[in-house]
Design an enzyme around this catalytic site. Structure first.
Site, PDB file in Angstrom:
ATOM      1  N   HIS A  45      -7.377  -4.805  10.139  1.00 59.32           N
ATOM      2  CA  HIS A  45      -6.853  -4.082   9.131  1.00 59.32           C
ATOM      3  C   HIS A  45      -5.747  -5.055   8.654  1.00 59.32           C
ATOM      4  O   HIS A  45      -4.569  -5.226   9.011  1.00 59.32           O
ATOM      5  CB  HIS A  45      -7.045  -3.035   8.203  1.00 59.32           C
ATOM      6  CG  HIS A  45      -5.870  -2.258   8.971  1.00 59.32           C
ATOM      7  ND1 HIS A  45      -6.009  -1.070   9.831  1.00 59.32           N
ATOM      8  CD2 HIS A  45      -4.509  -2.173   8.301  1.00 59.32           C
ATOM      9  CE1 HIS A  45      -5.012  -0.092  10.090  1.00 59.32           C
ATOM     10  NE2 HIS A  45      -3.622  -0.653   9.067  1.00 59.32           N
TER      11      HIS A  45
ATOM     12  N   GLU B 235      -9.791  -1.582   5.010  1.00 56.77           N
ATOM     13  CA  GLU B 235     -10.411  -1.409   6.870  1.00 56.77           C
ATOM     14  C   GLU B 235     -11.358  -2.319   7.051  1.00 56.77           C
ATOM     15  O   GLU B 235     -12.034  -3.076   6.105  1.00 56.77           O
ATOM     16  CB  GLU B 235     -10.549   0.183   6.823  1.00 56.77           C
ATOM     17  CG  GLU B 235      -9.086   1.082   6.572  1.00 56.77           C
ATOM     18  CD  GLU B 235      -8.720   1.294   7.901  1.00 56.77           C
ATOM     19  OE1 GLU B 235      -9.093   0.232   8.729  1.00 56.77           O
ATOM     20  OE2 GLU B 235      -7.824   1.899   7.481  1.00 56.77           O
TER      21      GLU B 235
ATOM     22  N   ASN C 161      -7.089  -2.571  14.395  1.00 56.82           N
ATOM     23  CA  ASN C 161      -8.734  -2.988  14.202  1.00 56.82           C
ATOM     24  C   ASN C 161      -8.964  -3.986  12.758  1.00 56.82           C
ATOM     25  O   ASN C 161      -9.681  -4.617  12.545  1.00 56.82           O
ATOM     26  CB  ASN C 161      -9.289  -2.098  13.506  1.00 56.82           C
ATOM     27  CG  ASN C 161      -8.844  -1.576  12.401  1.00 56.82           C
ATOM     28  OD1 ASN C 161      -7.780  -1.838  11.384  1.00 56.82           O
ATOM     29  ND2 ASN C 161      -9.489  -0.050  11.122  1.00 56.82           N
TER      30      ASN C 161
ATOM     31  N   ASP D  40       0.834  -1.580  -0.171  1.00 55.38           N
ATOM     32  CA  ASP D  40       0.200  -0.018  -0.414  1.00 55.38           C
ATOM     33  C   ASP D  40       1.284   1.008   0.156  1.00 55.38           C
ATOM     34  O   ASP D  40       2.218   1.258   0.180  1.00 55.38           O
ATOM     35  CB  ASP D  40      -1.110   0.057   1.522  1.00 55.38           C
ATOM     36  CG  ASP D  40      -0.308  -0.753   2.555  1.00 55.38           C
ATOM     37  OD1 ASP D  40       0.759  -0.466   2.563  1.00 55.38           O
ATOM     38  OD2 ASP D  40      -0.691  -0.816   3.366  1.00 55.38           O
TER      39      ASP D  40
END
Ligand code: GLP
Length: 240
Positions: free
Chosen positions: A137, A142, A135, A67
């Site tokens: 990801h 996400e 979280n 990314d």
């Protein structure tokens, strides 16, 4: 999933580094999916040390990063491009042409996503290294990202921006979007290695391994893959 629990971050880094070094030995022209964040730093240091000792080479390897932030030029100290050069590429013998990182410069982000996606389809990955967000990801996929998602322009959740604020002067400076491999791209790798360290990752590691397989927990998608190794230190394994 093959879950390996190690004592601490140093052991996590050497264990992950040894796996990547082993692949470089057995297949010098391997294709490596690479990750950023603080967790892989020790793994990259391990590889640099093995390279400096003359024990491994990345001369024939190709790398594909997960990314990249949008809105930061590649020269920005917090761009993932900069991160990878600082922490790995400039210390080893990888050929610049063999380094692939999503490009987020220019206006046409969809074209950038499409060309990175085409590259991934043309070049199956032997190993994808992953960290995990608190979280759940992976890359910047996400919670809520469909499991069949390919490379896309994504909006970062507020919790991710807050987690990553520590690398910037203020929350306002943390980018709001990124280009990331999708979960589908990640699952197409022949093997996957996820590393996590520290108490802050204990909940998401437990959810990934023991919770429901759900788009609300992106890393749970890895349970659909036949060759996944998870290396966690004792703190990150605390809720297993
Ligand atoms: C970022 C990256 C992820 C990484 C995550 C965790 O959001 N896009 O690839 O896994 O951070 O980072 P850290 O290892 O610093 O906890």
């Amino acid at each position: 999933m093959n879950v390996i629990i190690v004592n601490d971050y140093a052991e996590l880094s050497s264990t992950a580094g040894r796996m990547i070094a082993g692949l470089l030995h057995s297949k010098p022209a391997c294709t490596l999916g690479l990750a950023t964040g603080s967790t892989p730093l020790g793994t990259y240091q391990y590889l640099v040390q093995r390279y400096q000792a003359g024990e491994i080479s990345l001369r024939e390897a190709q790398t594909f990063n997960l990314d990249e932030y949008c809105g930061l030029p590649r020269s920005h100290p917090q761009s993932y491009y900069h991160f990878m050069y600082q922490n790995l590429f400039r210390h080893v013998d990888i050929r610049p042409d063999n380094i692939h990182i999503p490009c987020t410069e220019g206006d046409d982000l969809q074209t950038q996503c499409d060309s990175y996606n085409a590259l991934l389809h043309a070049t199956p990955l032997d190993l994808q290294l992953l960290g995990i967000g608190s979280n759940g990801h992976i890359g910047f996929c996400e919670p809520g990202t469909p499991f069949d998602q390919e490379t896309f322009h994504t909006r970062l959740s507020e919790s991710t921006r807050q987690d990553n604020q520590r690398f910037f002067a203020s929350l306002d400076e943390v980018p709001t979007t990124a280009i990331t491999m999708g979960i589908s791209n990640i699952l197409q790798a022949r093997s996957i290695l996820l590393i996590a360290s520290g108490k802050g990752k204990a909940q998401c590691i437990a959810d990934m391994i023991k919770g429901p397989i759900s788009e609300q927990m992106p890393a749970s998608a890895l349970r659909l893959h036949a060759d996944v190794t998870v290396i966690v230190d004792r703190d990150a394994a605390a809720l297993l």
